[in-house]
Design an enzyme around this catalytic site. Structure first.
Site, PDB file in Angstrom:
ATOM      1  N   SER A 124      -9.228 -45.907 -21.740  1.00 51.00           N
ATOM      2  CA  SER A 124      -8.650 -44.713 -20.803  1.00 51.00           C
ATOM      3  C   SER A 124      -8.559 -43.756 -21.911  1.00 51.00           C
ATOM      4  O   SER A 124      -8.071 -43.781 -23.124  1.00 51.00           O
ATOM      5  CB  SER A 124      -7.311 -45.038 -20.420  1.00 51.00           C
ATOM      6  OG  SER A 124      -7.340 -46.264 -19.700  1.00 51.00           O
ATOM      7  N   GLU A 125      -9.284 -42.566 -21.489  1.00 51.69           N
ATOM      8  CA  GLU A 125      -9.099 -41.375 -22.327  1.00 51.69           C
ATOM      9  C   GLU A 125      -9.766 -41.175 -23.620  1.00 51.69           C
ATOM     10  O   GLU A 125      -9.316 -40.419 -24.401  1.00 51.69           O
ATOM     11  CB  GLU A 125      -7.728 -40.719 -22.334  1.00 51.69           C
ATOM     12  CG  GLU A 125      -6.767 -40.727 -20.863  1.00 51.69           C
ATOM     13  CD  GLU A 125      -7.544 -39.710 -19.994  1.00 51.69           C
ATOM     14  OE1 GLU A 125      -8.159 -38.989 -20.312  1.00 51.69           O
ATOM     15  OE2 GLU A 125      -6.965 -39.973 -18.729  1.00 51.69           O
ATOM     16  N   LEU A 126     -10.515 -42.221 -23.943  1.00 54.52           N
ATOM     17  CA  LEU A 126     -11.140 -42.773 -25.222  1.00 54.52           C
ATOM     18  C   LEU A 126     -10.020 -42.778 -26.309  1.00 54.52           C
ATOM     19  O   LEU A 126     -10.338 -42.595 -27.230  1.00 54.52           O
ATOM     20  CB  LEU A 126     -12.039 -41.551 -25.495  1.00 54.52           C
ATOM     21  CG  LEU A 126     -13.664 -41.624 -24.989  1.00 54.52           C
ATOM     22  CD1 LEU A 126     -14.326 -40.361 -25.690  1.00 54.52           C
ATOM     23  CD2 LEU A 126     -14.205 -42.842 -25.401  1.00 54.52           C
ATOM     24  N   THR A 153      -3.175 -42.511 -15.835  1.00 54.44           N
ATOM     25  CA  THR A 153      -2.745 -41.336 -17.036  1.00 54.44           C
ATOM     26  C   THR A 153      -2.491 -40.111 -16.255  1.00 54.44           C
ATOM     27  O   THR A 153      -1.848 -39.062 -16.953  1.00 54.44           O
ATOM     28  CB  THR A 153      -3.840 -41.496 -18.044  1.00 54.44           C
ATOM     29  OG1 THR A 153      -5.234 -41.088 -17.364  1.00 54.44           O
ATOM     30  CG2 THR A 153      -4.093 -42.744 -18.675  1.00 54.44           C
TER      31      THR A 153
END
Length: 432
Positions: A145-147, A345
């Site tokens: 998630s979100e790198l 997120t």
């Protein structure tokens, strides 16, 4: 030969409804279905469907030369199945070409990799299963998630069976190194790291229609020439962005779809090819990268501050993940669904004082109050299933017992399958 590795993130969180304090304990439904459906349809009609058609055409026109990857979290897939099933069908058609790769990630685009290892493992396995069910492909490459990435998180991912991981090309991690190479984990040499070229990636969603940008206009010809003119030896350009950049962030009238259509022909003129992340990782790593602290693709700092940077976010996250073990012991489907949905997120980012773009709330405090009302009701439901009076040690023992039973069942099923296979072979030999 220089190659481009495209990966597009497809992410749509559920839209939470206005949930009042007096509803806690009385109403357990948290979603704004009307706006959620409108939101999904907007992305489907103006971005995903037209972009998928273009990519399919490009694959055919180049005889499979054009390749890319998608990362679609489980909760987004659920909404697409419900509100825009034709998008799922179009992704399935792309999967059948063999030129499109689907990446693994946490099921709910969550922060589980930071807050709860067991929850992280459960979500990664659930997402891989969902991808295989829908598209017939088992993910081989992991995108958090979100790198979000660090050495420690990379080790967790490796233990789940993934030896190719995507990470942000943050300057404080790369230093003088270029993002245009394959790297490896700091102390796990078999784990390959693909690093995002954030400068080239961000030109598409942020600069394409920006008339004040000093390089305006961005054309496929210019974009490919920048890659062709890069230093010798820099042969991998990881260009990763949100898929909504095509048609939503950059509206159709800006010419963004024509830009996408022109990329393969302009690349071919310069001897530039395309690879999937799995193919890119076949190149030998030139060096290792060390990330002692988690990094992400968000903001200037490329850290976790967008989701964990203030006391509102910290309180919400700590309360949320304090019940992870209890939730995973529950069997109620509605509770399980809500658990995954509310971990997105975006809900934490809406509480940010500096990075709350896309929020439907008037302020971070309003986002916090609405979320905490929902979370309070959710925690009451969890407590009704597994009261907080149960000691953590007792709960962990129960969870370990269940996990051991699951492993034993899996091993027995594998043994049964092997025995049946042997029996079938013996029967065939007897008939001969």
């Amino acid at each position: 030969m220089k190659n481009i590795c495209f990966y597009f993130q497809v992410h749509i969180p559920y839209i939470l409804r206005r949930y009042r304090f007096f509803e806690i304990g009385k109403d357990h439904y948290y979603y704004d279905d009307f706006n959620s459906e409108n939101n999904v349809r907007y992305y489907a009609d103006y971005s995903f469907l037209p972009a998928n058609k273009i990519i399919m055409d490009l694959i055919r026109e180049t005889n499979g030369g054009f390749k890319c990857a998608f990362s679609i979290c489980g909760t987004t897939l659920e909404q697409l199945e419900q509100y825009a099933p034709e998008v799922i069908d179009s992704f399935r058609e792309l999967a059948e070409t063999g030129c499109v790769e689907f990446l693994a990630e946490p099921y709910s685009n969550s922060l589980a990799s930071i807050y709860n290892d067991n929850e992280f493992e459960i979500q990664v396995k659930a997402h891989a299963q969902k991808i295989q069910e829908l598209f017939g492909k088992k993910p081989k490459v992991f995108r958090n998630s979100e790198l979000i990435y660090s050495d420690e998180i990379g080790e967790k991912i490796s233990k789940l069976g993934y030896n190719v991981i995507l990470a942000e090309g943050a300057k404080h991690v790369l230093g003088w190194k270029s993002p245009n190479y394959v790297y490896k984990h700091a102390y796990l040499p078999k784990v390959k790291l693909l690093v995002r070229n954030f400068v080239m990636s961000n030109h598409i969603p942020f600069d394409f229609s920006n008339t004040s940008w000093d390089q305006y206009p961005l054309t496929a010809d210019k974009y490919m020439q920048w890659i062709a003119d890069s230093p010798e030896g820099e042969n991998l350009f990881n260009i990763w962005l949100g898929y909504e950049s095509f048609g939503c962030t950059q509206k159709g009238y800006t010419g963004i779809f024509e830009f996408l259509k022109a990329i393969p022909s302009q690349a071919a003129q310069r001897g530039i090819g395309f690879v999937t992340p799995s193919e890119a990782a076949k190149t030998d790593a030139v060096d290792s990268l060390t990330a002692l602290h988690p990094l992400s693709w968000s903001g200037e700092a490329k850290d976790l501050s967008s989701w964990t940077g203030n006391h509102l976010q910290e309180e919400a996250l700590n309360k949320l993940y304090s019940v992870a073990e209890r939730v995973n012991l529950c069997s109620e489907k509605a509770l399980k669904h809500d658990w995954l949905a509310i971990q997105d997120t975006n809900y934490m980012r809406y509480m940010s004082f500096s990075d709350a773009w896309g929020s439907q709330y008037g302020s971070p405090y309003e986002a916090f109050i609405n979320y905490m009302n929902i979370l309070s009701d959710f925690l009451m439901r969890v407590d009704a299933e597994y009261p907080t009076s149960i000691e953590n040690e007792e709960l962990n023992a129960l969870l370990n017992t269940i996990n051991d039973q699951d492993k034993t069942i899996a091993e027995l099923e594998k043994t049964i399958k092997q025995l049946r296979s042997r029996k079938s072979k013996n029967a065939d030999k007897t008939q001969e």
